[in-house]
Write a protein that holds these residues in place. Sequence first.
Motif, short mmCIF file in Angstrom:
data_model
loop_
_atom_site.label_atom_id
_atom_site.label_comp_id
_atom_site.label_asym_id
_atom_site.label_seq_id
_atom_site.Cartn_x
_atom_site.Cartn_y
_atom_site.Cartn_z
N LYS A 41 -20.78 3.55 17.26
CA LYS A 41 -20.76 5.12 17.38
C LYS A 41 -19.75 5.65 18.32
O LYS A 41 -19.50 5.09 19.05
N LEU A 42 -18.99 6.71 17.74
CA LEU A 42 -18.05 7.28 18.33
C LEU A 42 -18.15 8.71 18.68
O LEU A 42 -18.59 9.38 17.72
N THR A 43 -17.90 9.27 19.88
CA THR A 43 -17.93 10.71 20.21
C THR A 43 -16.68 11.07 21.09
O THR A 43 -16.63 10.49 22.02
N ALA A 44 -16.17 12.16 20.87
CA ALA A 44 -14.88 12.56 21.26
C ALA A 44 -15.55 13.68 22.48
O ALA A 44 -15.87 14.66 22.09
N ASP A 45 -15.70 12.89 23.59
CA ASP A 45 -16.14 14.00 24.83
C ASP A 45 -15.27 14.25 25.77
O ASP A 45 -15.50 14.87 26.69
N GLY A 46 -13.84 13.83 25.68
CA GLY A 46 -12.82 14.34 26.48
C GLY A 46 -11.48 14.95 25.80
O GLY A 46 -10.43 14.70 26.12
N GLU A 50 -9.57 15.70 21.58
CA GLU A 50 -9.57 15.27 20.33
C GLU A 50 -9.05 13.87 20.38
O GLU A 50 -7.94 13.56 21.21
N SER A 51 -9.42 12.89 19.20
CA SER A 51 -8.88 11.76 19.46
C SER A 51 -8.83 11.24 17.77
O SER A 51 -9.94 11.61 16.84
N TRP A 52 -7.35 10.61 17.36
CA TRP A 52 -7.41 10.30 16.03
C TRP A 52 -8.27 8.85 15.71
O TRP A 52 -8.00 7.90 16.68
N ILE A 53 -8.83 8.64 14.69
CA ILE A 53 -9.59 7.49 14.51
C ILE A 53 -9.28 6.87 13.15
O ILE A 53 -9.26 7.62 12.09
N SER A 54 -9.41 5.66 13.05
CA SER A 54 -9.41 4.89 11.95
C SER A 54 -10.32 3.81 11.72
O SER A 54 -10.15 2.77 12.96
N ALA A 55 -11.25 3.52 10.98
CA ALA A 55 -12.39 2.57 10.77
C ALA A 55 -12.20 1.86 9.59
O ALA A 55 -12.25 2.47 8.37
N LYS A 56 -12.42 0.43 9.52
CA LYS A 56 -12.62 -0.13 8.19
C LYS A 56 -13.73 -1.24 8.37
O LYS A 56 -13.91 -1.71 9.77
N GLU A 87 -13.18 17.53 20.00
CA GLU A 87 -14.01 17.63 21.02
C GLU A 87 -15.60 17.85 20.51
O GLU A 87 -15.71 18.80 20.07
N GLY A 88 -16.56 16.92 21.05
CA GLY A 88 -17.77 16.98 20.67
C GLY A 88 -18.18 16.43 19.41
O GLY A 88 -19.58 16.13 19.03
N ASP A 89 -17.25 16.20 18.36
CA ASP A 89 -17.82 15.43 17.31
C ASP A 89 -18.02 13.88 17.53
O ASP A 89 -17.58 13.44 18.38
N SER A 90 -18.97 13.41 16.62
CA SER A 90 -19.32 12.05 16.68
C SER A 90 -19.34 11.40 15.19
O SER A 90 -19.30 12.03 14.08
N LYS A 91 -18.92 10.15 14.92
CA LYS A 91 -19.22 9.20 13.82
C LYS A 91 -19.82 8.01 14.20
O LYS A 91 -19.44 7.60 15.11
N THR A 92 -20.48 7.50 13.16
CA THR A 92 -21.19 6.43 13.32
C THR A 92 -20.90 5.47 12.12
O THR A 92 -20.88 6.00 10.93
N PHE A 93 -20.50 4.20 12.19
CA PHE A 93 -20.08 3.40 11.31
C PHE A 93 -20.86 2.00 11.26
O PHE A 93 -21.22 1.38 12.11
N THR A 94 -21.48 1.42 9.95
CA THR A 94 -22.22 0.29 9.93
C THR A 94 -21.58 -0.68 9.08
O THR A 94 -20.89 -0.35 8.03
N ASP A 95 -21.83 -2.14 9.16
CA ASP A 95 -21.32 -2.89 8.35
C ASP A 95 -22.09 -4.25 8.49
O ASP A 95 -22.73 -4.35 9.66
N LYS A 96 -22.16 -5.05 7.36
CA LYS A 96 -23.05 -6.23 7.71
C LYS A 96 -22.60 -7.51 8.74
O LYS A 96 -22.87 -8.43 8.92
N ALA A 100 -7.51 6.93 23.21
CA ALA A 100 -8.81 6.21 23.70
C ALA A 100 -9.48 6.68 24.59
O ALA A 100 -10.87 6.74 24.77
N GLY A 101 -8.88 7.27 25.75
CA GLY A 101 -9.51 7.57 26.84
C GLY A 101 -10.61 8.91 26.67
O GLY A 101 -11.17 9.34 27.55
N ALA A 102 -10.33 9.75 25.45
CA ALA A 102 -11.07 10.77 25.11
C ALA A 102 -12.48 10.47 24.21
O ALA A 102 -13.02 11.28 23.99
N VAL A 103 -12.61 9.03 24.07
CA VAL A 103 -13.81 8.70 23.31
C VAL A 103 -14.76 7.79 24.06
O VAL A 103 -14.41 7.09 24.92
N GLN A 104 -16.12 8.17 23.70
CA GLN A 104 -17.30 7.58 24.12
C GLN A 104 -17.48 6.56 23.08
O GLN A 104 -17.99 6.90 21.94
#
Length: 283
Positions: A196-201, A203-209, A223-232, A242-246
Amino acid sequence: MSIGNANSPEEERPSTDDRPSIGHVLKQARIRAGLTVDEVSGTTRVRIPIVHAIEQDDFSRCGGDVYARGHVRTLARAVGLDPEELVERFDADHGGRPAPTSAAPMFEAERIRPERRNPNWTAAMVAAIVAVIGFVGFTLLGGTDADRAQPVAEGSASPQPAAPKPSAKPVAPAAEKPDPSDSAIAAAPRDLVTVKLTADGGESWISAKDHNGRLLFDGTLQEGDSKTFTDKESIDLVLGNAGAVQLFVNGQQIKDEFQPGQVERLTYTKDDPQPEEDAAQAG
């Protein structure tokens, strides 16, 4: 005028002390770890020509000081060195830490075109089967009601009620696979890797695979947005600013002190965070 071969970047840079250069330290640590440049490139996703150039103290191929700092930090971790010491030396040699810049323009070159998704034929087949079963059940029930409504001629024997026809048992539609939730992941499933990623500091550019290299997300978190990713098996991330991401992995917060404007390339599995990482974070 001097005559001879052109000086290398390492010879042209004035030496401030007698310590080995950043590139030399990284190369010797890689050799001690028994790693090849190809293996380091595959682990860190830093291209092979850039790894060779950094080991020769040539940072011109990194695309700027912000990228160079991120590459030095990533390579140091891959060969078992303290990244902060090398980053501080890099900052001292290149005019100090750069000021944070907007994430989206910096990483435009690293964006990956989203893959075209194939049609979900499984869901379409399930829906078709449910429709056929529903139609058959409706037909059977409708025929029974019609038989009951037929009038009986006066003086004729009352017809015996026909044995009830078995009604088709409704089949519940297959549950759709839920999209990754943006809610808290305190109860993360043990058989999946959950990030799970949250931009709390800012905006931040994100790429996930996912573990197959399929793109799950490529864009900017405001800022304030969140994204959650799952995989097996695993999730691969590239974080801009990256410093803006929790960051939470499998329900636990990752407390690495990422800096504003920093580029991080990370990979997490079901076993992360590792116990030694937890101990280091607690210390």
